[in-house]
Scaffold this motif. Structure first.
Motif, mmCIF file in Angstrom:
data_model
loop_
_atom_site.group_PDB
_atom_site.id
_atom_site.type_symbol
_atom_site.label_atom_id
_atom_site.label_comp_id
_atom_site.label_asym_id
_atom_site.label_seq_id
_atom_site.Cartn_x
_atom_site.Cartn_y
_atom_site.Cartn_z
ATOM 1 N N SER A 55 -146.865 -26.142 0.934
ATOM 2 C CA SER A 55 -146.077 -27.331 1.401
ATOM 3 C C SER A 55 -144.568 -26.786 0.309
ATOM 4 O O SER A 55 -145.123 -26.471 -1.187
ATOM 5 N N ASP A 124 -141.803 -31.615 4.029
ATOM 6 C CA ASP A 124 -142.529 -30.605 5.720
ATOM 7 C C ASP A 124 -144.244 -31.408 5.547
ATOM 8 O O ASP A 124 -144.354 -30.597 6.194
ATOM 9 N N GLY A 147 -142.817 -29.534 10.985
ATOM 10 C CA GLY A 147 -143.817 -30.689 10.285
ATOM 11 C C GLY A 147 -145.177 -31.430 9.705
ATOM 12 O O GLY A 147 -145.703 -31.290 11.244
ATOM 13 N N PRO A 265 -140.597 -24.821 11.739
ATOM 14 C CA PRO A 265 -139.759 -24.987 11.179
ATOM 15 C C PRO A 265 -138.205 -24.134 10.329
ATOM 16 O O PRO A 265 -137.749 -23.082 10.862
#
Length: 269
Positions: A55, A124, A147, A265
């Motif tokens: 992440s 995220d 996320g 994303p």
């Protein structure tokens, strides 16, 4: 050793010791040798560490004293570029700040029912261990498309053997609170896709009344308004029961919750 020295600690000794022990944070080392709790099979903190390594921007909601996030960051294969935590109880805010600042984590004071003080799509990954009430709309808002919300929740009727010793039989709507099926529905209503939901019931043992007192002082929502003075008759009865029958057995309930926000994303369409 004299017979007098062999005598087990008195009710007063155990209760006085437990009533003076600090309760901030989520360090449970005080219970060593005095209480036990089986751990869920999924190993939440280690699994969190794996996700931290993948992440860029992470939010830990209701971090407590920051112990779980601190452990996970120490085990993560790679640090996220941004890590933030929220906490509402002032002693825990101070403890979490001292623990997490060296790891570059900003701790933000925010009450559990307040809107999360962050921009839309800021993270995220959102994590949380034992949130009081998941704020699904807020979680969905601060997650970027694609996320993930990854958390371990307290389940329904957790440690209710102990709760009902002090409060008496609880109505079914109270016993059934925090049910994973209800939380799934609430998460989906907020626009999240639930990708994993696992539940377990786990054995707990309290070996002396001091462990009970410390637990109820630390986990304050179990018996709201708990004080030794207010519940002395129930405490004395439980002390005698433990002395006569051995450890008091209860069961915690936990569920692992993973949900994703739809979308690619980096896309805010």
């Amino acid at each position: 050793m004299t017979d007098r020295q062999k005598q087990p600690p008195t009710f007063e000794t155990l209760v006085t010791e437990a009533a003076s022990a600090p309760t901030e944070g989520w360090d449970f080392s005080w219970f060593e040798g005095r209480a036990t709790e089986a751990r869920p099979s999924w190993g939440y903190a280690v699994s969190m560490a794996e996700r931290l390594g993948r992440s860029d921007a992470v939010l830990d909601v209701q971090t407590g004293g920051g112990e779980v996030l601190d452990f996970a960051l120490g085990k993560a294969p790679k640090r996220p570029l941004l890590a933030v935590a929220t906490e509402g109880w002032p002693p825990n805010v101070a403890k979490a700040t001292a623990l997490l600042r060296p790891r570059g984590v900003a701790v933000v004071a925010a009450l559990e029912d307040d809107p999360l003080p962050f921009a839309d799509g800021a993270f995220d990954l959102v994590v949380s261990r034992h949130p009081v009430r998941p704020q699904w709309e807020q979680i969905a808002r601060v997650l970027q498309p694609g996320g993930t919300y990854f958390a371990q929740h307290v389940g329904p009727g957790s440690v209710f053997e102990l709760v009902e010793h002090f409060l008496g039989s609880q109505p079914e709507d109270v016993r059934g609170g925090r049910h994973p099926d209800r939380e799934r529905a609430d998460a989906e209503a907020a626009g999240l896709d639930v990708v994993e939901l696992r539940a377990e019931r786990l054995r707990m043992e309290f070996h002396d009344i001091g462990a009970v007192v410390h637990f109820l002082r630390k986990v304050v929502w179990m018996v709201p308004g708990f004080t030794v003075e207010a519940y002395e008759p129930q405490l004395r009865a439980l002390h005698e029961r433990i002395r006569a029958e051995g450890p008091f057995v209860a069961h915690s309930t936990r569920h692992l919750f993973e949900a994703r926000k739809p979308g690619r994303p980096g896309s805010h369409s």
